[in-house]
Design a protein around this motif. Structure first.
Motif, PDB file in Angstrom:
ATOM      1  N   TRP A  64      -3.977  -0.445  -6.695  1.00  0.00           N
ATOM      2  CA  TRP A  64      -4.982   0.155  -5.821  1.00  0.00           C
ATOM      3  C   TRP A  64      -5.312  -0.752  -4.626  1.00  0.00           C
ATOM      4  O   TRP A  64      -6.296  -0.495  -3.911  1.00  0.00           O
ATOM      5  CB  TRP A  64      -6.256   0.492  -6.601  1.00  0.00           C
ATOM      6  N   ILE A  67      -6.763   0.379  -1.188  1.00  0.00           N
ATOM      7  CA  ILE A  67      -8.198   0.585  -0.967  1.00  0.00           C
ATOM      8  C   ILE A  67      -8.795  -0.644  -0.291  1.00  0.00           C
ATOM      9  O   ILE A  67      -9.577  -0.535   0.664  1.00  0.00           O
ATOM     10  CB  ILE A  67      -8.921   0.884  -2.291  1.00  0.00           C
ATOM     11  N   THR A  70      -7.529  -0.723   3.276  1.00  0.00           N
ATOM     12  CA  THR A  70      -8.194   0.321   4.063  1.00  0.00           C
ATOM     13  C   THR A  70      -9.576  -0.153   4.496  1.00  0.00           C
ATOM     14  O   THR A  70      -9.991   0.053   5.652  1.00  0.00           O
ATOM     15  CB  THR A  70      -8.315   1.618   3.250  1.00  0.00           C
ATOM     16  N   ARG A  71     -10.282  -0.783   3.588  1.00  0.00           N
ATOM     17  CA  ARG A  71     -11.611  -1.319   3.903  1.00  0.00           C
ATOM     18  C   ARG A  71     -11.510  -2.468   4.906  1.00  0.00           C
ATOM     19  O   ARG A  71     -12.278  -2.541   5.873  1.00  0.00           O
ATOM     20  CB  ARG A  71     -12.271  -1.800   2.611  1.00  0.00           C
ATOM     21  N   TYR A  76     -12.210   3.078   6.630  1.00  0.00           N
ATOM     22  CA  TYR A  76     -13.338   3.802   6.038  1.00  0.00           C
ATOM     23  C   TYR A  76     -14.483   3.903   7.040  1.00  0.00           C
ATOM     24  O   TYR A  76     -15.109   4.958   7.183  1.00  0.00           O
ATOM     25  CB  TYR A  76     -13.814   3.110   4.756  1.00  0.00           C
ATOM     26  N   THR A 106     -10.775   4.058  -9.773  1.00  0.00           N
ATOM     27  CA  THR A 106      -9.317   4.038  -9.610  1.00  0.00           C
ATOM     28  C   THR A 106      -8.608   4.252 -10.942  1.00  0.00           C
ATOM     29  O   THR A 106      -7.393   4.387 -10.982  1.00  0.00           O
ATOM     30  CB  THR A 106      -8.848   2.695  -9.023  1.00  0.00           C
ATOM     31  N   ILE A 127      -2.798   6.935  -5.744  1.00  0.00           N
ATOM     32  CA  ILE A 127      -2.426   5.836  -4.852  1.00  0.00           C
ATOM     33  C   ILE A 127      -1.099   5.249  -5.296  1.00  0.00           C
ATOM     34  O   ILE A 127      -0.222   4.988  -4.485  1.00  0.00           O
ATOM     35  CB  ILE A 127      -3.521   4.756  -4.831  1.00  0.00           C
ATOM     36  N   LEU A 235      -7.879   8.033  -7.115  1.00  0.00           N
ATOM     37  CA  LEU A 235      -9.320   8.206  -7.030  1.00  0.00           C
ATOM     38  C   LEU A 235      -9.744   9.362  -7.927  1.00  0.00           C
ATOM     39  O   LEU A 235      -9.269  10.492  -7.771  1.00  0.00           O
ATOM     40  CB  LEU A 235      -9.751   8.485  -5.585  1.00  0.00           C
ATOM     41  N   THR A 256      -7.998   6.566   2.936  1.00  0.00           N
ATOM     42  CA  THR A 256      -7.154   5.845   1.978  1.00  0.00           C
ATOM     43  C   THR A 256      -5.682   6.107   2.247  1.00  0.00           C
ATOM     44  O   THR A 256      -4.848   5.189   2.183  1.00  0.00           O
ATOM     45  CB  THR A 256      -7.517   6.228   0.531  1.00  0.00           C
TER      46      THR A 256
END
Length: 336
Positions: A64, A67, A70-71, A76, A106, A127, A235, A256
């Motif tokens: 994962w 994630i 992405t952050r 996001y 997750t 994912i 997710l 994501t």
């Protein structure tokens, strides 16, 4: 005005709690015009700030990792979401998800099994299309059959490592906890420590920890994703959230997927991010990336083969006459 300045400065630096007494004294200390002025200043963030979305994960894993990326890249935020993640055991994560203490998880394995036990949860995206687990054993063991009479370490009971360990053993005609004793040890570093101490003979372990064990001289027997290509991470959320906050779910999924595509298209930058996130050196981070990138989903939806395998595992585990309908656990609306 010095007290007002102290409190305002504290708010700006996240230390307002240290000046709690000052807050209560302020109305008595300032003219009404200043009170109104400060009210207008501080009223804006109250309604404008977004509520933070918490995503639970059973352990820090490259399954994962998108994630985190992405952050890190601000995708996001670009969707108007304030996202953070928290590590917690799958059983606790399910309780937190059901109670609404976290918005998403997750842990797909736990989400799927809960859904088939009539808990109102659904998987809204994948994912990792296949498990990023490797079976790593001490020197002298070279096959799954060699594990008979041995100890196999996993993260926790009910977690994906538990599910895949049992499925793997059954495929090689070994009975879990009869032919091979399964022991729950916690996160990846715990399993590494147990392997080094000789407390277990093998471990089902995810990237990047499998790469770390191999670098220490332990042997990879197989990569589980090659044998059981069913969805691992993604997710999962409450059915209530899907029904009442579909826009949030859509934005989270969209961001994501953007992170996954970025990870696939920007190898060197992603490797640097993995190095920082895992404290791996470059060689180990590169090896972990090569292992993980092939499993990260491009569409966010599990393949037909992956779903079939996952449902067959549910059939065996739940002792059903036929494989169940996957729509009871998966909702692909947000990835179409």
């Amino acid at each position: 005005f010095e007290e007002v300045s102290n409190v305002v400065d504290a708010v700006n630096h996240g230390d307002a709690w240290k000046h709690a007494n000052d807050w209560f004294m302020l109305p008595c200390m300032m003219p009404r015009t200043i009170q109104l002025f400060l009210l207008l200043i501080f009223a804006v963030p109250v309604w404008a700030q977004s509520n933070q979305i918490h995503i639970s994960a059973p352990s820090k894993s490259l399954s994962w990792f998108p994630i985190h990326l992405t952050r890190e890249k601000g995708f996001y935020r670009a969707e108007g979401l304030d996202v953070d993640y928290v590590i917690m055991k799958p059983q606790i994560a399910m309780q937190a998800l059901i109670a609404g203490d976290v918005g998403y998880t997750t842990a797909l394995g736990s989400t799927i099994r809960a859904a088939f036990r009539n808990v109102p949860l659904r998987v809204v995206m994948t994912i990792a299309d296949k498990p990023l687990f490797a079976l790593i054993a001490r020197p002298g063991l070279s096959s799954v059959e060699d594990l008979k009479g041995k100890l196999l370490g996993i993260s926790s009971f009910g977690a994906s490592t538990d599910t895949y360990a049992r499925a793997l053993l059954r495929r090689f005609k070994l009975i879990p906890n009869q032919d091979v004793k399964i022991i729950a040890l916690g996160g990846g570093m715990n399993r590494i420590a147990a392997m080094e101490a000789g407390a277990i003979d093998a471990a089902l372990i995810e990237a990047p920890y499998n790469v770390m064990l191999e670098s220490k001289g332990f042997r990879k027997i197989l990569f589980v994703g090659d044998l059981i290509p069913s969805p691992l991470a993604g997710l999962g959320t409450r059915l209530e959230k899907i029904q009442k906050q579909p826009d949030e779910v859509q934005r989270l999924v969209r961001a994501t997927l953007r992170g996954i595509q970025y990870a696939k298209s920007n190898k060197q930058e992603t490797i640097r991010s993995i190095m920082k996130w895992t404290d791996l050196d470059q060689a180990l981070a590169e090896g972990s990336y090569e292992m993980a990138v092939s499993s990260w989903s491009s569409s966010g939806a599990a393949s037909a083969q992956g779903l079939q395998i996952a449902m067959e595992e549910i059939r065996v585990e739940f002792k059903l006459d036929a494989a169940p309908d996957s729509s009871k656990a998966f909702d692909w609306t947000f990835v179409k």
